[in-house]
Enzyme design. Structure first.
Site, PDB file in Angstrom:
ATOM      1  N   ASP A  50     -18.699  20.068   5.143  1.00 20.09           N
ATOM      2  CA  ASP A  50     -17.737  19.375   6.002  1.00 20.09           C
ATOM      3  C   ASP A  50     -18.014  19.588   7.484  1.00 20.09           C
ATOM      4  O   ASP A  50     -17.942  18.643   8.277  1.00 20.09           O
ATOM      5  CB  ASP A  50     -16.294  19.744   5.641  1.00 20.09           C
ATOM      6  CG  ASP A  50     -16.021  21.241   5.589  1.00 20.09           C
ATOM      7  OD1 ASP A  50     -16.914  22.048   5.945  1.00 20.09           O
ATOM      8  OD2 ASP A  50     -14.906  21.623   5.190  1.00 20.09           O
ATOM      9  N   MET A  73     -16.730  23.691   2.040  1.00 19.94           N
ATOM     10  CA  MET A  73     -17.894  24.544   1.813  1.00 19.94           C
ATOM     11  C   MET A  73     -17.563  25.716   0.885  1.00 19.94           C
ATOM     12  O   MET A  73     -16.401  26.100   0.720  1.00 19.94           O
ATOM     13  CB  MET A  73     -18.415  25.092   3.145  1.00 19.94           C
ATOM     14  CG  MET A  73     -18.888  24.032   4.117  1.00 19.94           C
ATOM     15  SD  MET A  73     -19.378  24.701   5.724  1.00 19.94           S
ATOM     16  CE  MET A  73     -20.853  25.635   5.283  1.00 19.94           C
ATOM     17  N   HIS A  74     -18.600  26.283   0.292  1.00 21.42           N
ATOM     18  CA  HIS A  74     -18.575  27.589  -0.383  1.00 21.42           C
ATOM     19  C   HIS A  74     -17.891  27.634  -1.750  1.00 21.42           C
ATOM     20  O   HIS A  74     -18.179  28.528  -2.550  1.00 21.42           O
ATOM     21  CB  HIS A  74     -17.901  28.659   0.483  1.00 21.42           C
ATOM     22  CG  HIS A  74     -18.325  28.704   1.909  1.00 21.42           C
ATOM     23  ND1 HIS A  74     -19.647  28.787   2.289  1.00 21.42           N
ATOM     24  CD2 HIS A  74     -17.607  28.693   3.055  1.00 21.42           C
ATOM     25  CE1 HIS A  74     -19.717  28.825   3.617  1.00 21.42           C
ATOM     26  NE2 HIS A  74     -18.493  28.757   4.098  1.00 21.42           N
TER      27      HIS A  74
END
Length: 498
Positions: A239, A81-82
């Site tokens: 995820d 992520m991110h």
């Protein structure tokens, strides 16, 4: 029988899991790639390495299962992520991706919260932390303005693979929620946030449901891999959202305790109005129109690895923990707080550090080992407690995945500390299985997540809490909660003196 492929783009490697529509794992393959740390606090990767890894993985799978060329109907993704990926108008990578675990953006987070914090929390249901995407964008805007001028497309790691396979710019809602650019309730890019931070919506990808169709594999790749039919590419998910789907966390009353390097306590949120006011992360689920809440322990398995590497480097984990079951709950008066790299939930304190409290001359390695396991679990219980205090829920069942599911004594500790029945998975494949399930749903093999989970997700062990141990741990947990406020000022002073 039709086949589906889940590609899990992690921080250190990409893993591919090939399933048939009966939920059977047919083959798996992985390919590693480097992590770059150009200076302290920086964590970057070259997106081209992800593409090469995906090519290697798909080629390996085709070698293992030649019938994949004829049977594969869909591919989907789970991804870290991110992490910020920037492309120019020729679709070339502008700079290395800034990863989720990069912590250079403390000043940007402070600026965001000082100037727009209340609005950000109301729109995204989250506060600005170093891991999120918006602070990384702000860092590039301020520190690399020439690079920002070149930006034509902003995306996250798994979406780079979707672009490679389809030529389309996409992002699903579960990953978009972690950018701090999404209006979580309305499921659109927030015009207010984009205006405040000078981001043109044109650089952002089209939003999709996790099982939504992005496109078909481009002809040149279809030919390269030898697929005899068009393969549909579906958006995929973050995820943690995919791990939750793969563990069956898709109904009320069920939570997941995941212990990897970091730890996650995650719950399905049936109430769409839930609001943790930034105390926990609240994101869109990979399940259509649903949310999940999540707390993070920064050093879960990492605490155990540190302990082993420091005090018993010659022993494997099974040997190290072999005797923890002979130690009473509470480790005979020894407490451990797993704040060895700072903490996220519930304190969001980068300067706190870990502690052993109550060391006595009779304590031996087994006592310390059990205290570490208990401390990690207490830290995850902090997230469970916030959920209970906010929503009034008591989880009847918690699915344990990762390292915490591998030791029977630790599983019993979880049952007793969480005061819930602990379930383990018959076969634990992690986020990659959730990605494959999204491909199966998107391809029409199942009408929804519930029917897909009935085929793919199966539980093995069921560990019940011991009422006497539950009562004992409840008292110890109260003491554990006192450790942070007592030690935080000392840790902050120690770091100041460095």
């Amino acid at each position: 029988m039709k086949q589906i492929l889940g590609l899990d783009l992690g921080t250190s490697a990409l893993k591919g899991l090939l399933f048939d529509e009966g939920g059977n794992l047919l083959a798996s393959a992985d390919s590693a790639y480097p992590l770059d740390t150009p200076q302290a606090g920086y964590s970057e990767q070259n997106p081209n390495h992800w593409q090469k890894a995906a090519e290697i993985v798909m080629t390996k799978l085709l070698d293992l299962r030649p019938d994949m060329k004829d049977a594969l109907v869909g591919i989907s993704f789970s991804g870290q992520m991110h992490s910020l990926v920037l492309l120019d108008d020729a679709n070339q990578v502008i700079r290395p991706a800034i990863l989720w675990n990069d912590v250079r953006t403390t000043k940007e987070c402070q600026e965001i919260m000082a100037t727009f914090g209340d609005q950000l929390l109301a729109i995204t249901k989250n506060v600005a932390l170093e891991g999120f995407t918006l602070p990384k964008i702000r860092w590039v805007q301020k520190n690399e303005p020439a690079n920002w001028e070149k930006v034509a497309h902003v995306m996250l790691p798994k979406d780079y693979l979707a672009f490679w396979l389809t030529g389309q710019y996409s992002m699903d809602y579960s990953d978009a929620a972690g950018t701090l650019l999404l209006d979580v309730e309305e499921k659109v890019w927030s015009a207010a946030i984009l205006k405040q931070f000078d981001i043109d919506e044109a650089v952002l990808p089209t939003l999709h449901e996790s099982a939504g169709l992005v496109g078909k594999i481009v002809p040149e790749l279809q030919l390269k891999f030898g697929f005899t039919q068009e393969v549909a590419i579906f958006a995929g998910g973050a995820d943690n959202a995919c791990a939750a789907l793969g563990a069956g966390i898709i109904k009320e009353g069920l939570a997941m305790a995941s212990i990897g390097t970091s730890g996650v306590f995650l719950s399905y949120e049936a109430d769409e109005t839930v609001d943790y006011q930034g105390k926990l992360h609240l994101f869109n689920h990979s399940v259509k129109d649903k949310l999940y809440g999540m707390g993070v322990t920064l050093a879960a398995g990492n605490s155990l690895s540190w302990f082993r590497d420091t005090f018993a480097p010659e022993e494997d984990f099974a040997t190290l923990l072999a005797d923890v079951g002979t130690v009473a709950a509470g480790s005979d008066g020894l407490l451990f707080t797993p704040y060895i790299v700072g903490e996220r939930t519930p304190y969001s304190d980068a300067k706190i550090r870990g502690s052993f409290i109550g060391i006595d001359t009779h304590h031996r390695l087994r006592h310390f080992g059990r205290a570490v396991l208990e401390g990690i679990t207490f830290s995850l219980k902090d997230s469970q407690q916030i959920m209970a205090d906010t929503t009034g829920r008591h989880f009847k069942q918690i699915v344990s995945v990762g390292g915490g599911a591998k030791n029977p004594d630790w599983l019993q500790m979880q049952a007793d500390i969480f005061d819930a029945e602990i379930l383990t998975l018959t076969t634990e494949q992690g986020p990659g299985m959730g990605a494959a399930m999204l491909a199966a749903i998107g391809a029409g093999l199942f009408p929804d997540a519930e029917s897909c989970a009935e085929v793919f997700v199966h539980y093995d062990k069921h560990i019940m809490p011991d009422p006497q141990q539950v009562a004992k741990y409840a008292k110890i947990y109260e003491i554990y909660q006192d450790v942070y406020p007592q030690t935080a000022p000392i840790c902050h002073r120690l770091l100041t003196e460095e």
